[in-house]
Design an enzyme around this catalytic site. Structure first.
Site, PDB file in Angstrom:
ATOM      1  N   GLY A  65       0.873  -1.170   0.000  1.00  9.08           N
ATOM      2  CA  GLY A  65       0.000   0.000   0.000  1.00  9.08           C
ATOM      3  C   GLY A  65       0.905   1.213   0.000  1.00  9.08           C
ATOM      4  O   GLY A  65       1.860   1.253  -0.769  1.00  9.08           O
ATOM      5  N   SER A 125       5.838  -5.515  -0.890  1.00  7.55           N
ATOM      6  CA  SER A 125       5.877  -4.092  -1.276  1.00  7.55           C
ATOM      7  C   SER A 125       6.186  -3.187  -0.074  1.00  7.55           C
ATOM      8  O   SER A 125       7.296  -3.258   0.466  1.00  7.55           O
ATOM      9  CB  SER A 125       4.557  -3.752  -1.965  1.00  7.55           C
ATOM     10  N   ALA A 126       5.264  -2.381   0.396  1.00 10.38           N
ATOM     11  CA  ALA A 126       5.530  -1.523   1.561  1.00 10.38           C
ATOM     12  C   ALA A 126       5.959  -2.354   2.773  1.00 10.38           C
ATOM     13  O   ALA A 126       6.838  -1.944   3.542  1.00 10.38           O
ATOM     14  CB  ALA A 126       4.294  -0.691   1.906  1.00 10.38           C
ATOM     15  N   HIS A 171       9.264  -3.408  -6.421  1.00  8.28           N
ATOM     16  CA  HIS A 171       8.744  -3.071  -7.769  1.00  8.28           C
ATOM     17  C   HIS A 171       9.856  -2.454  -8.618  1.00  8.28           C
ATOM     18  O   HIS A 171       9.606  -1.505  -9.366  1.00  8.28           O
ATOM     19  CB  HIS A 171       7.585  -2.063  -7.692  1.00  8.28           C
ATOM     20  N   GLU A 191       9.455  -7.318  -9.740  1.00  8.49           N
ATOM     21  CA  GLU A 191       8.195  -8.000  -9.416  1.00  8.49           C
ATOM     22  C   GLU A 191       8.294  -9.492  -9.754  1.00  8.49           C
ATOM     23  O   GLU A 191       8.590  -9.846 -10.898  1.00  8.49           O
ATOM     24  CB  GLU A 191       7.038  -7.354 -10.178  1.00  8.49           C
TER      25      GLU A 191
END
Lengths: 235, 235
Positions: free
Chosen positions: B90, B122-123, B159, B194
């Site tokens: 997020g 991700s985050a 990413h 990714e």
């Protein structure tokens, strides 16, 4: 009277530094023989000296002298005495960090509100808004605040980029990011495409350049505005 | 013994949430019937409830129960009691802000160092590094610090995206941004494409997935590493 040029970028693909906007800058800085350049955003980490050299070369072509703020013993006094101010792009976090470190946020705001002509490009445009909450830059240093000059009553997203429908990358689009911003903040955001700028003269804020801009308001659908649109009601 | 999966993304283009990595997660969480989910990064600003629902659905397919940390009166205690922890993606700034607000940075770090299996995407992967200074996210809130869990002695760029040579956009490439980071910071940065993840088991840190990763060290040329490479010397 405020006289500000808030430009999305300094450079268009395939042309030289500030080339596309030089005619505009002749008018903005018509009363300034010498322009104070703030090289704090350090694009690619280049030195203040080297960055200032680039700005000097661009402004020489319209007969203006540029001095770097780092050349002064007292940068606050340099801002107060300046006949024109240009803050260039680079990293917004590095720029804001250095502005706070040198206690320049209020003096620059005051000078511009009192009529000192101001040019911002990219990071230098971002800081014209209320906060740097809509910068695209990597947060490579931790500044003491995200609050900035507030010369316009909204946020700027420079280098605004439309979604690429063919992308298979799962990172967020710019529009998605700005919508996320509005889950936590209420001020409008102006997405300025490369080649666009906002011309601020007193209470008037007009979109200039050949392209449309994209406006994001809290809890509303985003929409496009044509070049020439007056934005003084946006807040 | 530390057991951590640091994944670049939760979702590959065209496949479902966590699909590509479920086999790995069966192993990581083999001793955990129930996994504590931290939905604080709120992708697209969605609620903790809705985000947790998505995580529940994905883990149900491998027979695991998921509980959201927001369902507990005492989130610190929830972390201490957890048999497994998953922090989803997020907005990294929103995530870090909420972790600090709830005083969870140290408790999560301690739990993971003591062997609680951890998945980050991700985050949630970004915060496994020393700081969030190499996040790609928009700084939509101002957290009290950029310092994070430091479960690995470097920074993560999830990413990770290779430069697009055909682009006419003047925004910086990812590589340019990370090089800028190294003008102000010295820790290495791992650019995770990714579909890649880092598998941390005790002192071992191995690149997994089908792709190479790109390593950026201070004052050195960036280089590629193959899947399977051991990174425990990187610091």
């Amino acid at each position: 009277m405020k006289q500000i040029c808030i430009a999305s970028t300094s450079t268009l693909h395939g042309s030289g530094y500030l080339d596309y906007i030089l005619d505009e800058l002749k008018l903005l800085f018509k009363t300034a023989e010498t322009i104070l350049f703030v090289p704090y955003a350090r694009p690619g980490g280049i030195t203040h000296e080297l960055y200032t050299k680039n700005a000097k070369a661009a402004f020489a072509s319209i007969g203006k002298t540029v001095v770097g703020i780092h050349e002064f013993d007292n940068p606050i006094e340099a801002v107060k005495q300046a006949k024109g101010i240009f803050i260039g792009g680079g990293n917004t976090f590095v720029l804001v960090n250095q502005l706070y470190k040198n206690q320049l946020v209020e003096p620059i705001k005051e000078a511009v509100l009192n009529g000192t002509p101001y040019l911002g490009t990219s990071a230098g445009s971002n800081i014209c808004g209320l906060t740097i909450g809509t910068t695209n830059d990597m947060p490579i240093v931790y500044p003491p605040s995200f609050k900035t000059l507030g010369l316009v009553p909204f946020n700027i997203n420079p280098h605004y980029l439309d979604p690429d429908a063919s992308s298979k990358h799962m990172g967020e689009t710019r529009e998605t990011r700005i919508k996320e911003f509005h889950k936590f903040n209420t001020q409008p955001v102006v997405g300025l495409r490369e080649g666009s700028w906002l011309e601020v003269k007193g209470d008037s804020i007009v979109l200039k350049g050949g392209l449309k801009a994209r406006i994001f308001e809290y809890d509303k659908d985003a929409f496009e505005i044509e070049s020439g649109t007056e934005l003084n009601q946006l807040k």
